[in-house]
Motif scaffolding. Structure first.
Motif, PDB file in Angstrom:
ATOM      1  N   GLU A   1     -40.195 -59.833 -13.098  1.00 49.04           N
ATOM      2  CA  GLU A   1     -39.857 -58.449 -12.857  1.00 49.04           C
ATOM      3  C   GLU A   1     -39.977 -57.513 -14.433  1.00 49.04           C
ATOM      4  O   GLU A   1     -41.194 -56.852 -14.175  1.00 49.04           O
ATOM      5  N   LEU A   2     -41.081 -58.633 -15.382  1.00 52.68           N
ATOM      6  CA  LEU A   2     -41.536 -58.007 -16.545  1.00 52.68           C
ATOM      7  C   LEU A   2     -42.818 -57.263 -15.785  1.00 52.68           C
ATOM      8  O   LEU A   2     -43.202 -56.383 -16.589  1.00 52.68           O
ATOM      9  N   ASP A   3     -43.904 -58.163 -15.215  1.00 51.44           N
ATOM     10  CA  ASP A   3     -45.139 -58.262 -14.670  1.00 51.44           C
ATOM     11  C   ASP A   3     -45.128 -56.940 -14.351  1.00 51.44           C
ATOM     12  O   ASP A   3     -45.902 -55.499 -14.224  1.00 51.44           O
ATOM     13  N   ASP A   4     -43.858 -56.722 -13.106  1.00 48.10           N
ATOM     14  CA  ASP A   4     -43.837 -55.041 -12.389  1.00 48.10           C
ATOM     15  C   ASP A   4     -44.173 -54.371 -13.441  1.00 48.10           C
ATOM     16  O   ASP A   4     -44.626 -53.264 -13.549  1.00 48.10           O
ATOM     17  N   LEU A   5     -42.804 -54.311 -14.234  1.00 47.34           N
ATOM     18  CA  LEU A   5     -42.609 -53.452 -15.817  1.00 47.34           C
ATOM     19  C   LEU A   5     -43.714 -52.999 -16.529  1.00 47.34           C
ATOM     20  O   LEU A   5     -44.509 -51.773 -16.375  1.00 47.34           O
ATOM     21  N   LEU A   6     -44.972 -53.991 -16.641  1.00 44.32           N
ATOM     22  CA  LEU A   6     -46.033 -53.400 -17.707  1.00 44.32           C
ATOM     23  C   LEU A   6     -47.371 -52.706 -16.857  1.00 44.32           C
ATOM     24  O   LEU A   6     -47.596 -52.359 -17.416  1.00 44.32           O
TER      25      LEU A   6
ATOM     26  N   ARG B   1     -48.969 -50.151 -18.037  1.00 47.43           N
ATOM     27  CA  ARG B   1     -50.944 -49.886 -18.158  1.00 47.43           C
ATOM     28  C   ARG B   1     -50.797 -48.490 -17.398  1.00 47.43           C
ATOM     29  O   ARG B   1     -51.493 -47.583 -17.422  1.00 47.43           O
ATOM     30  N   GLU B   2     -49.880 -48.245 -15.687  1.00 51.17           N
ATOM     31  CA  GLU B   2     -51.000 -46.907 -14.921  1.00 51.17           C
ATOM     32  C   GLU B   2     -50.473 -45.999 -15.532  1.00 51.17           C
ATOM     33  O   GLU B   2     -50.821 -44.981 -16.081  1.00 51.17           O
ATOM     34  N   ILE B   3     -49.159 -45.743 -16.334  1.00 47.41           N
ATOM     35  CA  ILE B   3     -48.485 -44.701 -17.474  1.00 47.41           C
ATOM     36  C   ILE B   3     -49.550 -44.110 -18.201  1.00 47.41           C
ATOM     37  O   ILE B   3     -49.888 -42.998 -18.493  1.00 47.41           O
ATOM     38  N   GLY B   4     -49.916 -44.963 -18.963  1.00 48.82           N
ATOM     39  CA  GLY B   4     -50.720 -45.128 -19.739  1.00 48.82           C
ATOM     40  C   GLY B   4     -52.367 -44.773 -20.520  1.00 48.82           C
ATOM     41  O   GLY B   4     -52.933 -44.963 -20.636  1.00 48.82           O
ATOM     42  N   ASP B   5     -52.661 -45.373 -18.680  1.00 54.39           N
ATOM     43  CA  ASP B   5     -54.181 -45.515 -18.603  1.00 54.39           C
ATOM     44  C   ASP B   5     -54.591 -46.998 -20.321  1.00 54.39           C
ATOM     45  O   ASP B   5     -55.686 -47.317 -20.127  1.00 54.39           O
ATOM     46  N   PHE B   6     -53.912 -48.284 -20.192  1.00 54.04           N
ATOM     47  CA  PHE B   6     -54.519 -49.052 -21.299  1.00 54.04           C
ATOM     48  C   PHE B   6     -55.140 -49.733 -20.518  1.00 54.04           C
ATOM     49  O   PHE B   6     -54.676 -49.628 -19.507  1.00 54.04           O
ATOM     50  N   SER B   7     -55.972 -50.013 -22.000  1.00 55.13           N
ATOM     51  CA  SER B   7     -56.978 -51.008 -21.360  1.00 55.13           C
ATOM     52  C   SER B   7     -56.265 -52.160 -21.320  1.00 55.13           C
ATOM     53  O   SER B   7     -55.186 -52.768 -22.205  1.00 55.13           O
ATOM     54  N   PRO B   8     -56.922 -53.945 -20.856  1.00 58.46           N
ATOM     55  CA  PRO B   8     -56.494 -55.213 -20.735  1.00 58.46           C
ATOM     56  C   PRO B   8     -56.163 -55.372 -22.403  1.00 58.46           C
ATOM     57  O   PRO B   8     -55.159 -55.861 -22.574  1.00 58.46           O
TER      58      PRO B   8
ATOM     59  N   ALA C   1     -47.658 -35.125 -13.476  1.00 61.90           N
ATOM     60  CA  ALA C   1     -46.415 -35.306 -13.530  1.00 61.90           C
ATOM     61  C   ALA C   1     -45.543 -36.380 -12.652  1.00 61.90           C
ATOM     62  O   ALA C   1     -45.375 -36.673 -12.571  1.00 61.90           O
ATOM     63  N   ASP C   2     -46.198 -35.340 -11.272  1.00 61.33           N
ATOM     64  CA  ASP C   2     -44.976 -35.973 -10.346  1.00 61.33           C
ATOM     65  C   ASP C   2     -45.576 -37.768 -10.334  1.00 61.33           C
ATOM     66  O   ASP C   2     -44.383 -38.374 -10.100  1.00 61.33           O
ATOM     67  N   ARG C   3     -47.110 -38.000 -10.027  1.00 60.94           N
ATOM     68  CA  ARG C   3     -46.942 -39.623  -9.896  1.00 60.94           C
ATOM     69  C   ARG C   3     -46.605 -39.957 -11.196  1.00 60.94           C
ATOM     70  O   ARG C   3     -46.206 -41.195 -11.209  1.00 60.94           O
ATOM     71  N   GLY C   4     -46.856 -39.369 -12.328  1.00 60.69           N
ATOM     72  CA  GLY C   4     -46.499 -40.250 -13.675  1.00 60.69           C
ATOM     73  C   GLY C   4     -44.666 -40.431 -13.864  1.00 60.69           C
ATOM     74  O   GLY C   4     -44.352 -41.764 -14.283  1.00 60.69           O
ATOM     75  N   ALA C   5     -44.088 -39.016 -13.049  1.00 62.63           N
ATOM     76  CA  ALA C   5     -42.543 -39.398 -13.762  1.00 62.63           C
ATOM     77  C   ALA C   5     -42.260 -40.462 -12.237  1.00 62.63           C
ATOM     78  O   ALA C   5     -41.040 -40.943 -12.853  1.00 62.63           O
ATOM     79  N   ALA C   6     -42.662 -41.179 -11.089  1.00 61.59           N
ATOM     80  CA  ALA C   6     -42.348 -41.677 -10.825  1.00 61.59           C
ATOM     81  C   ALA C   6     -42.332 -43.222 -11.123  1.00 61.59           C
ATOM     82  O   ALA C   6     -41.655 -44.491 -11.277  1.00 61.59           O
ATOM     83  N   LEU C   7     -43.616 -42.910 -12.055  1.00 64.33           N
ATOM     84  CA  LEU C   7     -43.805 -44.669 -12.704  1.00 64.33           C
ATOM     85  C   LEU C   7     -43.167 -44.909 -14.053  1.00 64.33           C
ATOM     86  O   LEU C   7     -42.580 -45.504 -14.448  1.00 64.33           O
ATOM     87  N   VAL C   8     -42.987 -43.088 -14.755  1.00 68.22           N
ATOM     88  CA  VAL C   8     -41.105 -43.497 -15.454  1.00 68.22           C
ATOM     89  C   VAL C   8     -40.388 -43.654 -15.404  1.00 68.22           C
ATOM     90  O   VAL C   8     -39.548 -45.127 -15.477  1.00 68.22           O
ATOM     91  N   SER C   9     -39.959 -43.346 -14.359  1.00 68.15           N
ATOM     92  CA  SER C   9     -38.362 -43.608 -13.283  1.00 68.15           C
ATOM     93  C   SER C   9     -38.727 -45.404 -13.483  1.00 68.15           C
ATOM     94  O   SER C   9     -37.872 -45.880 -13.263  1.00 68.15           O
ATOM     95  N   ALA C  10     -39.658 -46.256 -12.745  1.00 68.69           N
ATOM     96  CA  ALA C  10     -40.102 -46.885 -11.984  1.00 68.69           C
ATOM     97  C   ALA C  10     -39.387 -48.309 -13.880  1.00 68.69           C
ATOM     98  O   ALA C  10     -38.531 -49.315 -12.937  1.00 68.69           O
TER      99      ALA C  10
ATOM    100  N   GLY D   1     -36.826 -50.759 -14.576  1.00 72.29           N
ATOM    101  CA  GLY D   1     -36.944 -52.462 -14.795  1.00 72.29           C
ATOM    102  C   GLY D   1     -36.317 -52.538 -16.022  1.00 72.29           C
ATOM    103  O   GLY D   1     -35.529 -53.823 -15.775  1.00 72.29           O
ATOM    104  N   ALA D   2     -36.579 -52.230 -17.004  1.00 72.70           N
ATOM    105  CA  ALA D   2     -36.351 -51.643 -18.691  1.00 72.70           C
ATOM    106  C   ALA D   2     -34.992 -52.124 -18.415  1.00 72.70           C
ATOM    107  O   ALA D   2     -34.326 -53.439 -18.784  1.00 72.70           O
ATOM    108  N   ALA D   3     -33.816 -51.223 -17.550  1.00 70.35           N
ATOM    109  CA  ALA D   3     -32.591 -51.083 -17.090  1.00 70.35           C
ATOM    110  C   ALA D   3     -31.814 -52.507 -16.442  1.00 70.35           C
ATOM    111  O   ALA D   3     -31.071 -53.293 -17.001  1.00 70.35           O
ATOM    112  N   ALA D   4     -32.536 -52.982 -15.855  1.00 64.08           N
ATOM    113  CA  ALA D   4     -32.032 -53.947 -14.981  1.00 64.08           C
ATOM    114  C   ALA D   4     -32.608 -55.117 -16.235  1.00 64.08           C
ATOM    115  O   ALA D   4     -31.654 -56.256 -15.352  1.00 64.08           O
TER     116      ALA D   4
END
Length: 205
Positions: A39-44, A48-55, A132-141, A145-148
Motif C-alpha cells: 500500500e505504501l509503495d502505491d502511495l509513493l 512521485r508522479e505528482i511532484g515529478d520527483f527523481s529517484p 490539475a485534473d490529472r494531479g487532483a486524481a493523484l492527490v486524491s489517491a 492511501g494515507a487515510a487507509a
C-alpha cells in the motif's frame, strides 16, 4: 523551492501518518511499514508522479524515515513525537495508558497530518506544473492511501481532508496579502476547483 524542499513538505506528514498508524496498530514503525509495504509503495508512486520527483529524492523517504535502521523493528514512537504529530492536543507528557487521551491524539494527529499531506501534495503539483485534473486524481489517491493506513474509510476520508484543507490551508495561499505569485494562485485555484468537482457532494453547500 527546491525539489527536495517540496518533497519534505510531503514526506514530513507522511512519516507522521506512519508513526500514528503504528501506534494505532500497537506495532513498531518498522513492523508497520513492512506489513503495509504494498500500500505504501502505491502511495509513493502517486507522490512521485505528482511532484515529478527523481529517484534520488524518493530515496530520501526510506533513508530518512529510518525504517531500515530502527533496531530490527524494536524501536517505538516516542511520546514527544506523538505530542508534536497531534499539535499538543494533550498536555506533555501524554498519558498513553488512558484510552480517551490516546484516541484524541490519534484522531487529531490523523486530521492534522492528512491535511498537511494534501497541502504538501498540492503545493508540489502546482510548483512542478502537474496539470490539475490529472494531479487532483493523484492527490486524491495518495491521501486515500494515507487515510487507509490510519484505518479510515478512504473515500470519505479524502472528502473530509479536502474540506479541512480548503478552509485551513488554501486561504494562506490565496488571501490578498499572501506572497504567492499570481501563476501559483491560479494553480491552487485550479486544484481547489478540480478537487471540489470530484469530492464535493451535490447541493449548494
Amino acid at each position: 523551492m527546491t525539489e527536495r524542499g517540496l518533497a519534505y513538505d510531503v514526506f514530513g506528514p507522511l512519516w507522521s501518518v506512519l508513526d500514528l498508524g503504528a501506534v494505532a496498530g500497537a506495532e513498531s514503525p518498522t513492523a508497520f511499514v513492512a506489513a503495509h509495504r504494498a500500500e505504501l509503495d502505491d502511495l509513493l508512486e502517486a507522490v512521485r508522479e505528482i511532484g515529478d520527483f527523481s529517484p534520488g529524492t524518493m530515496r530520501l523517504f526510506e533513508r530518512q524515515g529510518g525504517w531500515n535502521d530502527r533496531g530490527g523493528g524494536s524501536a517505538e514512537v516516542t511520546p514527544e513525537s506523538l505530542t508534536l504529530h497531534s499539535a499538543c492536543v494533550e498536555r506533555y507528557p501524554p498519558d498513553l495508558t488512558d484510552p480517551a487521551a490516546l484516541r484524541r491524539i490519534l484522531r487529531t494527529g490523523g486530521d492534522l497530518q492528512l491535511t498537511r499531506l494534501m497541502d504538501g501534495l498540492v503545493g508540489a503539483a502546482v510548483t512542478r506544473g502537474t496539470e490539475a485534473d490529472r494531479g487532483a486524481a493523484l492527490v486524491s489517491a495518495a491521501v486515500r492511501g494515507a487515510a487507509a493506513l490510519l484505518g479510515r474509510d478512504g473515500g470519505r476520508a479524502v472528502a473530509d481532508v479536502f474540506r479541512m484543507w480548503r478552509v485551513a490551508s488554501l486561504p494562506d495561499a490565496l488571501r490578498p496579502d499572501a506572497p504567492t505569485p499570481e501563476a501559483a494562485r491560479e494553480g491552487f485555484r485550479a486544484y481547489a476547483h478540480a478537487l471540489a468537482d470530484a469530492l464535493d457532494g451535490p447541493g449548494p453547500g
